[in-house]
Design a protein around this motif. Structure first.
Motif, mmCIF file in Angstrom:
data_model
loop_
_atom_site.group_PDB
_atom_site.id
_atom_site.type_symbol
_atom_site.label_atom_id
_atom_site.label_comp_id
_atom_site.label_asym_id
_atom_site.label_seq_id
_atom_site.Cartn_x
_atom_site.Cartn_y
_atom_site.Cartn_z
ATOM 1 N N THR A 1 0.767 -0.946 -0.304
ATOM 2 C CA THR A 1 0.636 0.538 0.289
ATOM 3 C C THR A 1 0.738 1.347 0.011
ATOM 4 O O THR A 1 1.934 1.148 0.423
ATOM 5 N N PHE A 2 0.069 2.561 -0.709
ATOM 6 C CA PHE A 2 1.116 3.665 -1.111
ATOM 7 C C PHE A 2 0.567 4.647 -1.074
ATOM 8 O O PHE A 2 -0.473 4.137 -1.941
ATOM 9 N N GLU A 3 0.948 6.087 -0.436
ATOM 10 C CA GLU A 3 0.786 7.033 -0.699
ATOM 11 C C GLU A 3 1.328 7.929 -1.680
ATOM 12 O O GLU A 3 2.457 7.717 -0.893
ATOM 13 N N THR A 4 1.007 8.714 -2.473
ATOM 14 C CA THR A 4 1.654 9.289 -2.973
ATOM 15 C C THR A 4 0.907 10.982 -3.772
ATOM 16 O O THR A 4 -0.221 10.526 -3.329
ATOM 17 N N LYS A 5 1.802 11.731 -3.987
ATOM 18 C CA LYS A 5 1.087 13.285 -3.583
ATOM 19 C C LYS A 5 1.605 13.865 -4.489
ATOM 20 O O LYS A 5 2.512 13.524 -5.962
ATOM 21 N N SER A 6 1.153 15.178 -5.335
ATOM 22 C CA SER A 6 1.556 16.348 -6.326
ATOM 23 C C SER A 6 2.277 16.924 -5.431
ATOM 24 O O SER A 6 3.603 16.527 -4.719
ATOM 25 N N GLY A 7 2.261 17.273 -6.195
ATOM 26 C CA GLY A 7 3.302 18.817 -5.759
ATOM 27 C C GLY A 7 4.779 19.105 -6.210
ATOM 28 O O GLY A 7 5.214 20.327 -6.027
ATOM 29 N N TYR A 8 4.755 18.678 -7.701
ATOM 30 C CA TYR A 8 5.835 19.338 -8.850
ATOM 31 C C TYR A 8 5.361 19.570 -9.820
ATOM 32 O O TYR A 8 6.074 19.476 -10.915
ATOM 33 N N GLY A 9 3.960 19.911 -10.124
ATOM 34 C CA GLY A 9 3.425 20.935 -10.883
ATOM 35 C C GLY A 9 3.294 21.901 -10.769
ATOM 36 O O GLY A 9 3.146 22.979 -11.596
ATOM 37 N N LEU A 10 2.437 22.551 -9.649
ATOM 38 C CA LEU A 10 1.951 23.735 -9.317
ATOM 39 C C LEU A 10 1.636 24.945 -9.917
ATOM 40 O O LEU A 10 1.537 26.198 -10.305
ATOM 41 N N THR A 11 0.825 23.748 -11.087
ATOM 42 C CA THR A 11 -0.463 25.293 -11.678
ATOM 43 C C THR A 11 -1.428 23.928 -12.097
ATOM 44 O O THR A 11 -1.403 22.767 -11.449
ATOM 45 N N ALA B 1 -3.970 19.271 -11.120
ATOM 46 C CA ALA B 1 -4.589 17.880 -11.593
ATOM 47 C C ALA B 1 -4.372 16.947 -12.198
ATOM 48 O O ALA B 1 -4.778 15.619 -12.578
ATOM 49 N N ARG B 2 -3.126 16.701 -13.218
ATOM 50 C CA ARG B 2 -2.520 15.475 -13.941
ATOM 51 C C ARG B 2 -2.117 14.608 -12.989
ATOM 52 O O ARG B 2 -2.196 13.595 -13.484
ATOM 53 N N ALA B 3 -1.016 15.277 -12.055
ATOM 54 C CA ALA B 3 -0.472 14.819 -11.345
ATOM 55 C C ALA B 3 -1.798 13.725 -10.685
ATOM 56 O O ALA B 3 -1.095 12.363 -10.681
ATOM 57 N N LEU B 4 -2.337 14.487 -9.739
ATOM 58 C CA LEU B 4 -3.349 13.616 -9.104
ATOM 59 C C LEU B 4 -4.216 12.390 -10.111
ATOM 60 O O LEU B 4 -4.535 11.059 -9.212
ATOM 61 N N ARG B 5 -4.679 12.812 -11.001
ATOM 62 C CA ARG B 5 -5.023 12.358 -11.371
ATOM 63 C C ARG B 5 -4.708 10.309 -12.518
ATOM 64 O O ARG B 5 -5.651 9.304 -11.836
ATOM 65 N N ILE B 6 -3.195 11.373 -13.033
ATOM 66 C CA ILE B 6 -2.321 9.574 -13.161
ATOM 67 C C ILE B 6 -2.152 8.670 -11.795
ATOM 68 O O ILE B 6 -2.634 8.009 -11.488
ATOM 69 N N ALA B 7 -2.012 9.359 -10.686
ATOM 70 C CA ALA B 7 -1.831 8.874 -9.107
ATOM 71 C C ALA B 7 -3.344 8.017 -8.902
ATOM 72 O O ALA B 7 -3.351 6.960 -8.566
ATOM 73 N N ALA B 8 -3.838 9.132 -9.193
ATOM 74 C CA ALA B 8 -5.408 7.917 -8.798
ATOM 75 C C ALA B 8 -5.977 6.560 -9.263
ATOM 76 O O ALA B 8 -6.401 5.918 -9.016
ATOM 77 N N ALA B 9 -4.971 6.300 -10.393
ATOM 78 C CA ALA B 9 -5.028 5.428 -11.239
ATOM 79 C C ALA B 9 -4.543 3.913 -11.028
ATOM 80 O O ALA B 9 -4.253 2.849 -11.395
ATOM 81 N N HIS B 10 -3.922 4.532 -9.866
ATOM 82 C CA HIS B 10 -2.688 2.867 -9.432
ATOM 83 C C HIS B 10 -2.618 2.737 -7.497
ATOM 84 O O HIS B 10 -2.818 2.536 -6.947
ATOM 85 N N THR B 11 -3.837 4.312 -6.638
ATOM 86 C CA THR B 11 -3.648 3.810 -5.379
ATOM 87 C C THR B 11 -5.346 4.810 -5.012
ATOM 88 O O THR B 11 -5.134 6.063 -5.561
ATOM 89 N N ASP B 12 -5.482 4.615 -3.978
ATOM 90 C CA ASP B 12 -6.651 5.024 -3.747
ATOM 91 C C ASP B 12 -6.246 6.225 -2.193
ATOM 92 O O ASP B 12 -7.143 6.937 -2.216
ATOM 93 N N GLU B 13 -5.367 6.571 -1.900
ATOM 94 C CA GLU B 13 -4.221 7.051 -1.436
ATOM 95 C C GLU B 13 -3.610 8.418 -1.628
ATOM 96 O O GLU B 13 -2.224 8.072 -1.667
#
Length: 399
Positions: free
Chosen positions: A140-150, A155-167
């Motif tokens: 299980t892993f949590e991951t964050k956005s934070g390297y886009g800052l626009t 939003a695209r960072a989170l969309r990509i992450a959400a395809a791989h984890t609920d956290e």
């Protein structure tokens, strides 16, 4: 056979001949915090744990796996990572190891590379590090956005992450965007307004780097409060580089975790001990920056719930290895091997406010790791050795 949770009955598998089974349930086995069962077996039914106990009493199942006298532990719960990024910071690390200190501003290098990367490149990078972590026992892993800052890049960072984890965690407040260097207040308004609106549908959590060079206490409170109003629960990068308001703010807002916790006053420790906020310690960051180690012993002795995580990111902690972090915690942070393992499994689950992971009890998710060792203590006893020899996630063997 069916578990007590009412989950759909599926194929059953017993893993037997386990030298020591860590359940993280004190009511089982030796009665310790780890709930150790010797000469044990565990039964998986579908994606859940259906039975644990003496290997000689294991029920009949569809499939059978012989652990060969090895240890089985819960899958690691990595509750703090930054995996949606592009590029690396090899030169920065090399320079830092030659005497230059780490500051929050180094994040800007990764921001530029991430903005320039395609969606496909970002997802390819993410899945590469996820598989790397899985091979080392992280289920299980949590991951964050934070390297886009626009708005678009967060939003695209989170969309990509959400395809791989609920956290998934919205970290638009990682640093003030270089585009707003002369107007931090306008960036806070963006993070709490249009960017939050675009990112909230993909995230469960909201985080802020409350630190000199990033966001002060008032800014952090405004950001986290806005996130809560959108249904996102707080997490806080707190007290990493210096003393500050981060930990107190985390407890005040009932954040699930205050992460780093390197520089703490007695009042900070007391607040954590009296609240629900988990202190998530990230020794990979101290290792990679030659910084002062967090004092896990101080926190544990005060009754604080502690989690261990990798903080995997390209700047200050470029490791995906929870076993490595366990070894560091035992060697340099005052933790026992038992405490470090608990913090990397059940502690990580607590930092995500989850009860279905981080333990191997009836009804829990069947996320477990087979070690090429007779005991979990070998994770610290044999640092750097690839001990993970089998990984089951949601009941399916993946390694």
């Amino acid at each position: 056979m069916s578990s007590t949770t009412g989950t759909t009955t599926g194929t059953t598998t017993v893993i037997t001949n386990i030298a020591s089974l860590v359940t993280n349930d004190p009511s089982l086995g030796d009665g310790s915090t780890l709930g150790l069962i010797q000469d044990a077996a565990v039964v998986i039914e579908g994606d859940r744990i259906a039975w644990t106990g003496d290997s000689r009493k294991a029920p009949a199942t569809d499939n059978r796996v012989d652990a060969g006298g090895r240890a089985v532990i819960p899958g690691f719960v990595d509750s703090h990572s930054h995996l949606v990024f592009a590029g690396d910071r090899t030169q920065e690390f090399n320079a830092r190891m030659s005497g230059r200190g780490y500051t929050a501003g180094g994040i800007r290098t990764t921001v530029a590379a991430t903005r320039a990367a395609s969606d496909e490149d970002l997802e390819r990078n993410l899945t590469h590090y996820l598989h790397e972590a899985l091979r080392q026992g992280t289920t299980t892993f949590e991951t964050k956005s934070g390297y886009g800052l626009t708005v678009e890049d967060e939003a695209r960072a989170l969309r990509i992450a959400a395809a791989h984890t609920d956290e998934v965690t919205y970290l638009g407040a990682h640093i003030v965007s270089p585009d707003y260097a002369d107007d931090p207040a306008a960036y806070v308004a963006l993070v709490t307004g249009e960017m939050l609106d675009a990112c909230a549908p993909y995230a469960r959590w909201i985080d802020v780097f409350c630190e000199k060079g990033a966001f002060d206490g008032d800014q952090a409170r405004a950001i986290l409060t806005a996130g809560k109003a959108k249904g996102l629960h707080p997490r806080v990068h707190a007290n990493q580089l210096s003393y500050g308001p981060g930990v107190q703010l985390a407890v005040e807002l009932d954040a699930a975790s205050a992460d780093h916790c390197t520089h703490l006053t007695d009042a900070d420790v007391e607040a954590l001990a009296n609240g629900r906020t988990v202190a998530t310690l990230l020794p990979g960051a101290e290792f990679s920056t030659r910084a002062e180690w967090p004092d896990a012993r101080r926190l544990l002795d005060a009754g604080v719930t502690v989690a261990l995580s990798t903080d995997c990111n390209p700047g200050s902690s470029f490791t995906s290895s929870v076993p490595f972090c366990i070894a560091l915690a035992v060697r340099d942070m005052g933790m026992t091997p038992d405490e470090a393992l608990w913090s990397a499994t059940a502690g990580g689950a607590a930092a995500l406010r989850r009860e279905d992971i981080g333990r191997l009890t009836v009804g829990a998710r069947a996320d477990l790791v087979l070690l090429d060792a007779p005991s979990h203590v070998h994770l610290a006893y044999r640092p750097g050795v690839p001990l993970v020899t089998g990984v089951w996630r949601r009941g399916a063997r993946e390694i």
